[in-house]
Motif scaffolding. Structure first.
Motif, PDB file in Angstrom:
ATOM      1  N   GLU A   3     -42.092  31.433   9.466  1.00  0.00           N
ATOM      2  CA  GLU A   3     -40.826  31.001  10.039  1.00  0.00           C
ATOM      3  C   GLU A   3     -41.036  29.994  11.154  1.00  0.00           C
ATOM      4  N   ARG A   4     -42.048  30.192  11.985  1.00  0.00           N
ATOM      5  CA  ARG A   4     -42.276  29.307  13.121  1.00  0.00           C
ATOM      6  C   ARG A   4     -42.767  27.922  12.682  1.00  0.00           C
ATOM      7  N   SER A   5     -43.410  27.819  11.524  1.00  0.00           N
ATOM      8  CA  SER A   5     -43.947  26.531  11.107  1.00  0.00           C
ATOM      9  C   SER A   5     -43.012  25.782  10.159  1.00  0.00           C
ATOM     10  N   ALA A   6     -41.820  26.346   9.895  1.00  0.00           N
ATOM     11  CA  ALA A   6     -40.881  25.676   9.007  1.00  0.00           C
ATOM     12  C   ALA A   6     -40.444  24.353   9.630  1.00  0.00           C
ATOM     13  N   ARG A   7     -40.393  23.314   8.825  1.00  0.00           N
ATOM     14  CA  ARG A   7     -40.010  21.982   9.286  1.00  0.00           C
ATOM     15  C   ARG A   7     -38.519  21.969   9.619  1.00  0.00           C
ATOM     16  N   VAL A   8     -38.195  21.459  10.804  1.00  0.00           N
ATOM     17  CA  VAL A   8     -36.808  21.365  11.247  1.00  0.00           C
ATOM     18  C   VAL A   8     -36.417  19.894  11.289  1.00  0.00           C
ATOM     19  N   GLU A   9     -35.267  19.591  10.727  1.00  0.00           N
ATOM     20  CA  GLU A   9     -34.730  18.239  10.720  1.00  0.00           C
ATOM     21  C   GLU A   9     -33.489  18.221  11.601  1.00  0.00           C
ATOM     22  N   LEU A  10     -33.381  17.247  12.488  1.00  0.00           N
ATOM     23  CA  LEU A  10     -32.191  17.064  13.303  1.00  0.00           C
ATOM     24  C   LEU A  10     -31.391  15.898  12.741  1.00  0.00           C
ATOM     25  N   VAL A  11     -30.106  16.121  12.535  1.00  0.00           N
ATOM     26  CA  VAL A  11     -29.224  15.071  12.031  1.00  0.00           C
ATOM     27  C   VAL A  11     -27.997  14.986  12.934  1.00  0.00           C
ATOM     28  N   VAL A  12     -27.394  13.821  12.998  1.00  0.00           N
ATOM     29  CA  VAL A  12     -26.187  13.618  13.792  1.00  0.00           C
ATOM     30  C   VAL A  12     -24.982  13.783  12.872  1.00  0.00           C
ATOM     31  N   ALA A  13     -23.976  14.514  13.374  1.00  0.00           N
ATOM     32  CA  ALA A  13     -22.769  14.762  12.587  1.00  0.00           C
ATOM     33  C   ALA A  13     -21.546  14.666  13.496  1.00  0.00           C
ATOM     34  N   SER A  14     -20.413  14.321  12.906  1.00  0.00           N
ATOM     35  CA  SER A  14     -19.175  14.225  13.678  1.00  0.00           C
ATOM     36  C   SER A  14     -18.590  15.617  13.917  1.00  0.00           C
ATOM     37  N   PHE A  15     -17.660  15.699  14.850  1.00  0.00           N
ATOM     38  CA  PHE A  15     -17.044  16.971  15.218  1.00  0.00           C
ATOM     39  C   PHE A  15     -16.322  17.626  14.048  1.00  0.00           C
ATOM     40  N   ASP A  16     -15.860  16.840  13.080  1.00  0.00           N
ATOM     41  CA  ASP A  16     -15.083  17.401  11.976  1.00  0.00           C
ATOM     42  C   ASP A  16     -15.890  17.548  10.684  1.00  0.00           C
ATOM     43  N   ASP A  17     -17.198  17.343  10.754  1.00  0.00           N
ATOM     44  CA  ASP A  17     -18.057  17.547   9.591  1.00  0.00           C
ATOM     45  C   ASP A  17     -18.028  19.033   9.234  1.00  0.00           C
ATOM     46  N   PRO A  18     -17.889  19.388   7.964  1.00  0.00           N
ATOM     47  CA  PRO A  18     -17.853  20.806   7.581  1.00  0.00           C
ATOM     48  C   PRO A  18     -19.074  21.609   8.054  1.00  0.00           C
ATOM     49  N   ILE A  19     -20.209  20.971   8.179  1.00  0.00           N
ATOM     50  CA  ILE A  19     -21.399  21.660   8.682  1.00  0.00           C
ATOM     51  C   ILE A  19     -21.157  22.100  10.121  1.00  0.00           C
ATOM     52  N   VAL A  20     -20.603  21.203  10.931  1.00  0.00           N
ATOM     53  CA  VAL A  20     -20.335  21.509  12.338  1.00  0.00           C
ATOM     54  C   VAL A  20     -19.214  22.526  12.465  1.00  0.00           C
TER      55      VAL A  20
END
Length: 174
Positions: A3-20
């Motif tokens: 779990e600690r070595s899993a690759r993490v990706e950071l992406v930029v999203a708008s306030f109304d993105d369904p992910i956010v």
């Protein structure tokens, strides 16, 4: 892969993105009763009734942008987010730093904070501020170079707030 070595990706999203909106709904399970949800995977995307304000009465600001953390080994969506809002010409506020409970304790809050600070710097801000909703995280902020300040904006006087000066990045020559 641990779990600690899993690759993490950071992406930029708008306030109304369904992910956010899904992460924010999960972060606030006791949202205003006027919010109805639409299920997508394990998260809920709030959808306000006509005239109702989502997120417990707070209308999201189109000026807030989010950094979202995703891990390749998590098929059911993002693992956390942090918002950035402009509050003055050279100052931004970090808000809604959230990591889903199964992924806490793995350094994701620190990674998200670094990511949102980098986004602020790239957008020309010299200072970031934040209000600690939970004093248990104050150590994280101090370890990242934040110093305690008086409450800012419309925060009540007992609020615990922090600020950090961002190092300038190279500016293109004219």
């Amino acid at each position: 892969m641990s779990e600690r070595s899993a690759r993490v990706e950071l992406v930029v999203a708008s306030f109304d993105d369904p992910i956010v909106t899904g992460l924010l709904a999960e972060a606030r399970p006791r949202a205003d009763a006027s919010v109805i949800g639409q299920a997508i995977g394990p998260a809920v995307v709030p959808r306000p009734r006509s005239g109702a304000a989502p997120y417990g009465g707070h209308v999201p600001d189109a000026g807030v942008v989010f950094v979202v953390a995703r891990r390749a080994d998590v098929p059911d969506g993002p693992v956390g987010c942090a918002g950035l809002r402009r509050i003055a010409d050279d100052t931004a506020e970090v808000e809604r730093l959230y990591v889903r409970p199964p992924y806490r304790g793995q350094g994701l809050s620190r990674l998200l904070l670094a990511g949102v600070e980098d986004l602020a710097r790239r957008r020309g801000f010299a200072v970031v501020r934040l209000a600690a909703a939970d004093l248990r995280v104050a150590g994280l902020y101090v370890s990242r170079g934040y110093v305690r300040i008086a409450p800012f904006g419309r925060r009540p006087s007992p609020s615990v707030c922090f600020e950090k000066a961002l190092p300038a990045i190279g500016r293109p020559s004219r």
